[in-house]
Design a protein around this motif. Structure first.
Motif, PDB file in Angstrom:
ATOM      1  N   LYS A  13     -11.470  -2.472 -10.473  1.00 57.66           N
ATOM      2  CA  LYS A  13     -10.858  -3.432 -11.699  1.00 57.66           C
ATOM      3  C   LYS A  13     -11.745  -4.204 -12.303  1.00 57.66           C
ATOM      4  N   SER A  54     -10.219   3.403 -12.179  1.00 58.51           N
ATOM      5  CA  SER A  54     -10.134   2.328 -13.470  1.00 58.51           C
ATOM      6  C   SER A  54     -11.171   3.147 -14.489  1.00 58.51           C
ATOM      7  N   GLY A  83     -11.407   4.453  -2.754  1.00 59.78           N
ATOM      8  CA  GLY A  83     -10.115   3.942  -2.135  1.00 59.78           C
ATOM      9  C   GLY A  83     -10.594   2.596  -1.329  1.00 59.78           C
ATOM     10  N   THR A 106     -13.953   3.853  -6.040  1.00 61.32           N
ATOM     11  CA  THR A 106     -14.537   3.275  -5.099  1.00 61.32           C
ATOM     12  C   THR A 106     -14.007   3.997  -3.837  1.00 61.32           C
ATOM     13  N   ARG A 112     -14.763  -2.419 -14.088  1.00 64.53           N
ATOM     14  CA  ARG A 112     -14.167  -2.073 -15.467  1.00 64.53           C
ATOM     15  C   ARG A 112     -14.522  -3.363 -16.291  1.00 64.53           C
TER      16      ARG A 112
HETATM   17  C1  LIG Z   1      -6.668   4.679  -3.028  1.00 62.09           C
HETATM   18  C2  LIG Z   1      -5.821   4.396  -4.510  1.00 62.09           C
HETATM   19  C3  LIG Z   1      -4.761   5.478  -4.681  1.00 62.09           C
HETATM   20  C4  LIG Z   1      -4.065   5.276  -5.891  1.00 62.09           C
HETATM   21  O1  LIG Z   1      -3.111   4.742  -5.947  1.00 62.09           O
HETATM   22  O2  LIG Z   1      -4.419   6.332  -6.832  1.00 62.09           O
HETATM   23  C5  LIG Z   1      -5.208   2.898  -4.135  1.00 62.09           C
HETATM   24  C6  LIG Z   1      -4.732   2.436  -3.197  1.00 62.09           C
HETATM   25  C7  LIG Z   1      -3.978   1.150  -2.876  1.00 62.09           C
HETATM   26  N1  LIG Z   1      -3.998   0.192  -3.935  1.00 62.09           N
HETATM   27  C8  LIG Z   1      -3.725  -0.803  -3.419  1.00 62.09           C
HETATM   28  C9  LIG Z   1      -3.664  -2.173  -4.113  1.00 62.09           C
HETATM   29  C10 LIG Z   1      -4.170  -2.376  -5.160  1.00 62.09           C
HETATM   30  N2  LIG Z   1      -4.389  -1.582  -6.203  1.00 62.09           N
HETATM   31  C11 LIG Z   1      -4.925  -2.248  -7.214  1.00 62.09           C
HETATM   32  C12 LIG Z   1      -5.195  -1.817  -8.418  1.00 62.09           C
HETATM   33  C13 LIG Z   1      -5.650  -0.684  -8.726  1.00 62.09           C
HETATM   34  N3  LIG Z   1      -5.485   0.411  -7.787  1.00 62.09           N
HETATM   35  C14 LIG Z   1      -6.071   1.856  -8.543  1.00 62.09           C
HETATM   36  C15 LIG Z   1      -6.559   2.934  -7.669  1.00 62.09           C
HETATM   37  C16 LIG Z   1      -6.148   3.098  -6.393  1.00 62.09           C
HETATM   38  N4  LIG Z   1      -5.438   2.294  -5.500  1.00 62.09           N
HETATM   39  C17 LIG Z   1      -6.628   4.379  -5.578  1.00 62.09           C
HETATM   40  C18 LIG Z   1      -8.117   4.056  -5.114  1.00 62.09           C
HETATM   41  C19 LIG Z   1      -9.221   3.808  -6.431  1.00 62.09           C
HETATM   42  C20 LIG Z   1     -10.492   3.360  -5.966  1.00 62.09           C
HETATM   43  O3  LIG Z   1     -11.195   4.411  -5.527  1.00 62.09           O
HETATM   44  O4  LIG Z   1     -11.035   2.181  -5.976  1.00 62.09           O
HETATM   45  C21 LIG Z   1      -6.537   1.552 -10.032  1.00 62.09           C
HETATM   46  C22 LIG Z   1      -8.146   1.554  -9.711  1.00 62.09           C
HETATM   47  C23 LIG Z   1      -5.954   2.560 -10.961  1.00 62.09           C
HETATM   48  C24 LIG Z   1      -4.654   2.522 -10.959  1.00 62.09           C
HETATM   49  O5  LIG Z   1      -3.796   2.259  -9.880  1.00 62.09           O
HETATM   50  O6  LIG Z   1      -4.054   2.759 -12.116  1.00 62.09           O
HETATM   51  C25 LIG Z   1      -5.967   0.078 -10.157  1.00 62.09           C
HETATM   52  C26 LIG Z   1      -6.895  -0.991 -11.016  1.00 62.09           C
HETATM   53  C27 LIG Z   1      -6.812  -0.553 -12.394  1.00 62.09           C
HETATM   54  C28 LIG Z   1      -7.965  -1.347 -13.307  1.00 62.09           C
HETATM   55  O7  LIG Z   1      -6.931  -2.558 -13.488  1.00 62.09           O
HETATM   56  O8  LIG Z   1      -8.645  -1.125 -14.015  1.00 62.09           O
HETATM   57  C29 LIG Z   1      -5.013  -3.921  -7.143  1.00 62.09           C
HETATM   58  C30 LIG Z   1      -5.608  -4.823  -7.978  1.00 62.09           C
HETATM   59  C31 LIG Z   1      -4.630  -5.388  -8.821  1.00 62.09           C
HETATM   60  O9  LIG Z   1      -3.491  -4.972  -9.168  1.00 62.09           O
HETATM   61  O10 LIG Z   1      -5.031  -6.383  -9.420  1.00 62.09           O
HETATM   62  C32 LIG Z   1      -4.257  -3.853  -5.742  1.00 62.09           C
HETATM   63  C33 LIG Z   1      -4.136  -5.254  -4.917  1.00 62.09           C
HETATM   64  C34 LIG Z   1      -5.335  -5.718  -4.440  1.00 62.09           C
HETATM   65  C35 LIG Z   1      -6.144  -4.784  -3.336  1.00 62.09           C
HETATM   66  O11 LIG Z   1      -5.421  -4.664  -2.222  1.00 62.09           O
HETATM   67  O12 LIG Z   1      -7.359  -4.464  -3.320  1.00 62.09           O
HETATM   68  C36 LIG Z   1      -3.287  -0.709  -1.948  1.00 62.09           C
HETATM   69  C37 LIG Z   1      -3.017  -1.706  -0.906  1.00 62.09           C
HETATM   70  C38 LIG Z   1      -1.590  -2.123  -1.164  1.00 62.09           C
HETATM   71  C39 LIG Z   1      -0.577  -2.871  -0.315  1.00 62.09           C
HETATM   72  O13 LIG Z   1      -1.427  -3.621   0.462  1.00 62.09           O
HETATM   73  O14 LIG Z   1       0.556  -3.194  -0.237  1.00 62.09           O
HETATM   74  C40 LIG Z   1      -3.712   0.498  -1.644  1.00 62.09           C
HETATM   75  C41 LIG Z   1      -3.410   1.389  -0.376  1.00 62.09           C
HETATM   76  C42 LIG Z   1      -4.771   1.430   0.750  1.00 62.09           C
HETATM   77  O15 LIG Z   1      -5.939   0.769   0.283  1.00 62.09           O
HETATM   78  O16 LIG Z   1      -4.504   1.778   1.465  1.00 62.09           O
END
Ligand SMILES: C[C@@]1(CC(=O)O)c2cc3[nH]c(cc4nc(cc5[nH]c(cc(n2)[C@H]1CCC(=O)O)[C@@](C)(CC(=O)O)[C@@H]5CCC(=O)O)C(CC(=O)O)=C4CCC(=O)O)c(CCC(=O)O)c3CC(=O)O
Ligand SMILES: NC(=O)C1=CN([C@@H]2O[C@H](COP(=O)(O)OP(=O)(O)OC[C@H]3O[C@@H](n4cnc5c(N)ncnc54)[C@H](O)[C@@H]3O)[C@@H](O)[C@H]2O)C=CC1
Length: 198
Positions: free
Chosen positions: A148, A126, A141, A139, A151
């Motif tokens: 989010k 984020s 992952g 975080t 942020r």
């Molecule tokens: C490891 C990582 C790899 C990567 O994708 O780069 C990853 C992995 C996974 N995401 C999943 C789900 C969601 N991801 C979001 C949102 C974001 N995800 C982002 C990054 C990352 N996501 C990396 C780690 C970042 C860190 O270290 O924190 C952000 C920060 C940046 C971006 O993507 O641009 C962006 C927020 C941007 C913003 O708003 O600021 C939401 C929330 C939402 O959309 O509202 C959900 C649903 C809720 C939940 O599950 O938490 C799942 C499960 C999927 C399933 O269950 O099907 C996996 C897989 C797993 O965890 O195994």
């Protein structure tokens, strides 16, 4: 427990110049759109080629507004990796993502595979932006939702004047004469009130 998790977050953060690097996104669905938006939010001049068998209308609309975005509406082909620095894979098919990831690895292209931390060379974070200030949040992952929400908290509490302060400091920095350690000392002095009024 996984050794890396036990050590906390060992990821090394860097800030990429994506107007100079070539980014490839594979997948033209919701996740492809999300990743494209994340790139463009950071830099509207990001250089991106997006390849997808089908490409969402919102992506086509974005490509019309941004001259450095090109689209290829077809299946991925190996030559799509030519000249690519960074790849983001967002097809809904795990096997396809894995095959492309392996081809990218052979070319030493840094690759993010949406939804598949095990296959990622790097994670997206984020980001908070106030003028020249940018803060990246990871975080490890563990909870993208925390990233989010945090942020949103930072966006709320950082005043709009933050950028004006940065520009003032740039002006002072540019006008300082003297060696490196003198400049560090002076800049520490003029910014001391930022940290001393606890
Ligand atoms: C490891 C990582 C790899 C990567 O994708 O780069 C990853 C992995 C996974 N995401 C999943 C789900 C969601 N991801 C979001 C949102 C974001 N995800 C982002 C990054 C990352 N996501 C990396 C780690 C970042 C860190 O270290 O924190 C952000 C920060 C940046 C971006 O993507 O641009 C962006 C927020 C941007 C913003 O708003 O600021 C939401 C929330 C939402 O959309 O509202 C959900 C649903 C809720 C939940 O599950 O938490 C799942 C499960 C999927 C399933 O269950 O099907 C996996 C897989 C797993 O965890 O195994
Ligand atoms: N990490 C993350 O933030 C998240 C990841 N995901 C995962 O990401 C993946 C994609 O999700 P969506 O975009 O919603 O799916 P989607 O079905 O909307 O889009 C998939 C896209 O991939 C394209 N595609 C499939 N095979 C291709 C090939 N060989 N070459 C080129 N393009 C190809 C399709 O044409 C389509 O445009 C899913 O596996 C999903 O589980 C989902 C939610 C969050």
């Amino acid at each position: 427990m996984n050794q890396k998790k036990a050590q906390g977050n060992v990821l090394f953060p860097i800030f990429l110049k994506i107007d100079q690097l070539q980014v490839l996104i594979v997948g033209g669905g919701n996740v492809g759109l999300e990743k494209l938006e994340a790139l463009l939010k950071n830099d509207p001049n990001a250089r991106v080629n997006l390849v997808g068998i089908s490409i969402k209308k919102e992506i086509v609309d974005l490509s019309h507004q941004h001259p450095n975005i090109s689209l290829s509406e077809r299946a991925f082909q190996e030559h799509d990796l030519e000249g690519v620095d960074v790849a983001i894979l967002a097809t809904a098919d795990r096997k396809t993502n894995l095959e492309i990831k392996n081809l990218a690895r052979g070319r030493r292209i840094l690759t993010n595979v949406a939804d598949t931390p095990d296959l990622c060379d790097f994670y997206l974070g984020s980001t908070v932006k106030k003028g020249d200030l940018k803060i990246g949040i990871s975080t490890n992952g563990t909870s993208p939702t925390f990233a989010k929400r945090f942020r949103e908290v930072l966006e709320d509490i950082l005043p709009d004047e933050t950028n004006a302060l940065l520009q003032n400091l740039r002006g002072i920095r540019d006008n300082l004469k003297g060696n490196f350690s003198y400049k560090v000392k002076k800049l520490n002095e003029v910014t001391s009130s930022l940290v001393s009024n606890k």
